[in-house]
Design a protein around this motif. Structure first.
Motif, PDB file in Angstrom:
ATOM      1  N   ALA A  43      -6.977   8.140 -24.722  1.00  0.00           N
ATOM      2  CA  ALA A  43      -7.710   6.995 -24.168  1.00  0.00           C
ATOM      3  C   ALA A  43      -6.784   5.851 -23.773  1.00  0.00           C
ATOM      4  N   ALA A  44      -5.598   5.794 -24.380  1.00  0.00           N
ATOM      5  CA  ALA A  44      -4.662   4.709 -24.078  1.00  0.00           C
ATOM      6  C   ALA A  44      -4.230   4.712 -22.621  1.00  0.00           C
ATOM      7  N   GLY A  45      -4.317   5.864 -21.952  1.00  0.00           N
ATOM      8  CA  GLY A  45      -3.883   5.935 -20.566  1.00  0.00           C
ATOM      9  C   GLY A  45      -4.922   5.531 -19.546  1.00  0.00           C
ATOM     10  N   PHE A  46      -6.179   5.338 -19.971  1.00  0.00           N
ATOM     11  CA  PHE A  46      -7.240   5.050 -18.999  1.00  0.00           C
ATOM     12  C   PHE A  46      -7.009   3.730 -18.262  1.00  0.00           C
ATOM     13  N   ASP A  47      -7.102   2.651 -19.003  1.00  0.00           N
ATOM     14  CA  ASP A  47      -6.983   1.324 -18.396  1.00  0.00           C
ATOM     15  C   ASP A  47      -5.591   1.095 -17.830  1.00  0.00           C
ATOM     16  N   LEU A  48      -4.598   1.625 -18.506  1.00  0.00           N
ATOM     17  CA  LEU A  48      -3.207   1.475 -18.069  1.00  0.00           C
ATOM     18  C   LEU A  48      -3.026   2.000 -16.650  1.00  0.00           C
ATOM     19  N   MET A  49      -3.477   3.227 -16.397  1.00  0.00           N
ATOM     20  CA  MET A  49      -3.290   3.836 -15.089  1.00  0.00           C
ATOM     21  C   MET A  49      -4.078   3.108 -14.005  1.00  0.00           C
ATOM     22  N   VAL A  50      -5.308   2.720 -14.310  1.00  0.00           N
ATOM     23  CA  VAL A  50      -6.123   2.025 -13.307  1.00  0.00           C
ATOM     24  C   VAL A  50      -5.468   0.703 -12.923  1.00  0.00           C
ATOM     25  N   ARG A  51      -5.000  -0.058 -13.905  1.00  0.00           N
ATOM     26  CA  ARG A  51      -4.380  -1.350 -13.598  1.00  0.00           C
ATOM     27  C   ARG A  51      -3.091  -1.175 -12.797  1.00  0.00           C
ATOM     28  N   ALA A  52      -2.293  -0.178 -13.136  1.00  0.00           N
ATOM     29  CA  ALA A  52      -1.055   0.053 -12.394  1.00  0.00           C
ATOM     30  C   ALA A  52      -1.351   0.503 -10.964  1.00  0.00           C
ATOM     31  N   MET A  53      -2.360   1.328 -10.773  1.00  0.00           N
ATOM     32  CA  MET A  53      -2.736   1.771  -9.430  1.00  0.00           C
ATOM     33  C   MET A  53      -3.299   0.616  -8.609  1.00  0.00           C
ATOM     34  N   LEU A  54      -4.041  -0.281  -9.248  1.00  0.00           N
ATOM     35  CA  LEU A  54      -4.563  -1.453  -8.538  1.00  0.00           C
ATOM     36  C   LEU A  54      -3.434  -2.344  -8.030  1.00  0.00           C
ATOM     37  N   ALA A  55      -2.365  -2.463  -8.803  1.00  0.00           N
ATOM     38  CA  ALA A  55      -1.226  -3.265  -8.357  1.00  0.00           C
ATOM     39  C   ALA A  55      -0.610  -2.684  -7.087  1.00  0.00           C
ATOM     40  N   ASP A  56      -0.523  -1.358  -7.021  1.00  0.00           N
ATOM     41  CA  ASP A  56       0.001  -0.714  -5.815  1.00  0.00           C
ATOM     42  C   ASP A  56      -0.915  -0.970  -4.623  1.00  0.00           C
ATOM     43  N   VAL A  57      -2.213  -0.878  -4.829  1.00  0.00           N
ATOM     44  CA  VAL A  57      -3.163  -1.161  -3.753  1.00  0.00           C
ATOM     45  C   VAL A  57      -3.050  -2.634  -3.333  1.00  0.00           C
ATOM     46  N   GLY A  58      -2.802  -3.525  -4.308  1.00  0.00           N
ATOM     47  CA  GLY A  58      -2.640  -4.934  -3.984  1.00  0.00           C
ATOM     48  C   GLY A  58      -1.477  -5.185  -3.037  1.00  0.00           C
ATOM     49  N   ASP A  59      -0.382  -4.451  -3.210  1.00  0.00           N
ATOM     50  CA  ASP A  59       0.735  -4.567  -2.268  1.00  0.00           C
ATOM     51  C   ASP A  59       0.325  -4.112  -0.874  1.00  0.00           C
ATOM     52  N   GLU A  60      -0.428  -3.021  -0.803  1.00  0.00           N
ATOM     53  CA  GLU A  60      -0.883  -2.520   0.488  1.00  0.00           C
ATOM     54  C   GLU A  60      -1.789  -3.542   1.178  1.00  0.00           C
ATOM     55  N   VAL A  61      -2.655  -4.183   0.414  1.00  0.00           N
ATOM     56  CA  VAL A  61      -3.552  -5.192   0.976  1.00  0.00           C
ATOM     57  C   VAL A  61      -2.757  -6.393   1.488  1.00  0.00           C
ATOM     58  N   ARG A  62      -1.746  -6.828   0.736  1.00  0.00           N
ATOM     59  CA  ARG A  62      -0.931  -7.961   1.198  1.00  0.00           C
ATOM     60  C   ARG A  62      -0.185  -7.617   2.479  1.00  0.00           C
ATOM     61  N   LEU A  63       0.254  -6.387   2.611  1.00  0.00           N
ATOM     62  CA  LEU A  63       0.915  -5.974   3.852  1.00  0.00           C
ATOM     63  C   LEU A  63      -0.070  -5.966   5.016  1.00  0.00           C
ATOM     64  N   GLU A  64      -1.283  -5.524   4.772  1.00  0.00           N
ATOM     65  CA  GLU A  64      -2.288  -5.449   5.828  1.00  0.00           C
ATOM     66  C   GLU A  64      -2.802  -6.819   6.249  1.00  0.00           C
ATOM     67  N   GLN A  65      -3.076  -7.697   5.273  1.00  0.00           N
ATOM     68  CA  GLN A  65      -3.739  -8.974   5.567  1.00  0.00           C
ATOM     69  C   GLN A  65      -2.793 -10.158   5.626  1.00  0.00           C
TER      70      GLN A  65
END
Length: 487
Positions: A336-358
């Motif tokens: 269970a320790a990997g659930f929130d960890l992975m989602v938050r790390a993946m969101l950070a990557d998506v955040g970079d993509e959004v900053r590049l787009e917008q």
């Protein structure tokens, strides 16, 4: 504070700075367990509120609270002060959380639903400010694909440490001959004192980068709609709902299930929960290492499947047998320790993509939407399970006098709900495309654009701690401003 050159330090975070920054995870981790596992039964068993009233209170609070995180996210992204962006918000949120914790964990006997709803709203406001500020700050502190897995792995491990300390409190209280209610109040005081200490340490020693917006500074509803409708964010939003609902469902029923259905004492149930949570100290770093090797989305799918298998094993062991229950509880907590960890790390990557787009910083808003998912799932976890038990004839204050039918309903509810939701959470990231290679290209283009605009302003910690800034990693041309779609 001093503005530093973007090339002043290497991109990878030193372990010492990672550990300092992780301090704020300690009270937040303690809070998550204390509120989810112990506070609802405390109000039911010791303060006299009915299960239906408690479940309704949590549901009402979460529904009233759903707009708080998105509003905070928009405001945080637009915040720029000489003391930083997230640092200011975390300092503001600390006293809000402290006061609400006192009013909840020291609530007098006979309080009603209005009291519980009011102070839960204040508590979740303080939690949102601290949690959102800390997570978004971390996403900007660690910039590379693998470094984010490492950082969020440490944050998760320290959060587990806070949860472990909370779980030790009722065990110590029982050993000293104190009542269960005294142990719950002790949890509240731990969090009240730990919150300002942790926030002060993070604010004092952690540098902060405020990225430049390169598109016009104006309110653009279409940009927010494009963010909300982004497929990757929708998938992670649904994954977070499912991955919060599963363990949250289990947490809401934990005390009732292990004492009434499985024959453990309250102290034994607390010990097993301690093992479950303590396993996360090893599970979070292990998940981070696995993500570096296999990718974040694959690690998440592995963790959810293994967790569900471990949960089934709890029904195989003899009732009341503590040694036999240790292994499946450790296994489930480890995964269970990997659930929130992975989602938050993946969101950070998506955040970079959004900053590049917008061309604008949206990291706070992205994590705010994730927080919205957590709140919706948490509301249903308690708001559905408690009234469901009451409908099936289970009574929290019956002290072993529940009917066999009510106990069987409790057992069925405990296992079916978590497995279904956790497996759905893993399924949400099947076919995920934002891997290390694609993210490295996004980072190169962002770094090139930041360099073109003379870099992002970087502020030292209040102690003068040198900032970690990111050196452009390649000579890729900067992306056009606004509307850029990453191939």
């Amino acid at each position: 504070m001093t503005a530093l050159s973007p090339a002043a330090a290497p991109a990878r975070l030193p372990l010492s700075q990672t550990l300092v920054f992780s301090a704020a995870s300690f009270p937040l981790g303690a809070l998550a367990v204390a509120v989810a596992v112990y506070l609802p039964p405390y109000f039911a068993s010791h303060l006299g509120l009915s299960l239906t009233a408690i479940g309704g209170a949590w549901a009402v609070v979460r529904l009233l609270d759903i707009l708080v995180d998105p509003v905070l996210g928009v405001v945080m992204d637009r915040t720029r002060t000489r003391f930083g962006r997230y640092r200011v918000w975390m300092v503001v949120g600390s006293p809000v959380l402290m006061v609400s914790l006192y009013m909840l964990f020291e609530a007098p006997h006979g309080v009603g639903s209005a009291y519980l709803i009011g102070w839960l709203l204040v508590m979740y406001l303080g939690t949102s400010i601290l949690g959102l500020g800390h997570t978004a700050w971390g996403a900007n502190l660690a910039r590379s694909y693998d470094d984010r897995s490492r950082l969020f792995g440490v944050l998760a491990a320290v959060g587990v440490g806070g949860a472990v300390v909370v779980l030790i409190i009722p065990i110590v209280a029982a050993a000293l001959g104190r009542a269960d209610a005294d142990g719950v109040r002790g949890m509240g005081w731990l969090m009240i004192w730990a919150t300002p200490v942790a926030v002060a340490l993070v604010a004092w020693r952690t540098p902060e980068t405020i990225t430049r917006d390169v598109s016009p500074e104006r309110f653009a509803p279409r940009e927010y709609w494009a963010l909300i409708a982004k497929p990757d964010l929708l998938r992670l939003f649904l994954a977070q709902i499912a991955l919060t609902m599963g363990p949250g469902w289990m947490s809401a029923l934990y005390v009732f299930f292990f004492t009434d259905a499985r024959g453990y004492s309250t102290e034994q149930a607390s010990l097993l929960l301690l093992v479950y949570v303590l396993a996360g100290v090893a599970g979070a770093p292990a998940a981070a290492r696995l993500a570096v090797r296999f990718g974040k989305h694959r690690t998440l799918m592995i963790s959810t499947t293994a967790y569900s298998l471990g949960l089934c094993a709890i029904f195989i062991i003899p009732k009341g047998n503590v040694p036999a229950a240790l292994l499946p509880m450790f296994w489930c907590g480890f995964m269970a320790a990997g659930f929130d960890l992975m989602v938050r790390a993946m969101l950070a990557d998506v955040g970079d993509e959004v900053r590049l787009e917008q061309g604008k910083e949206r990291m706070s808003l992205i994590y705010a939407l994730n927080g919205l998912a957590v709140k919706l799932a948490s509301a249903f976890a308690i708001g559905v399970t408690f009234p469901l038990l009451a409908r099936f004839g289970y009574h929290a204050a019956a002290q072993g006098a529940n009917t066999p039918e009510a106990i069987r309903s409790l057992e069925l509810a405990y296992i079916v709900g978590p497995i279904i939701f956790v497996m759905l959470g893993g399924a949400c990231v099947i076919g995920w495309r934002l891997d290390a290679t694609r993210h490295a290209d996004i980072r190169r283009r962002l770094d090139a654009r930041d360099a073109l605009f003379d870099g992002a302003p970087v502020l030292e910690g209040l102690s003068g701690e040198p900032a970690i800034a990111v050196t452009p990693q390649g000579a890729a041309p900067p992306a056009p401003l606004g509307g850029t779609q990453v191939p």
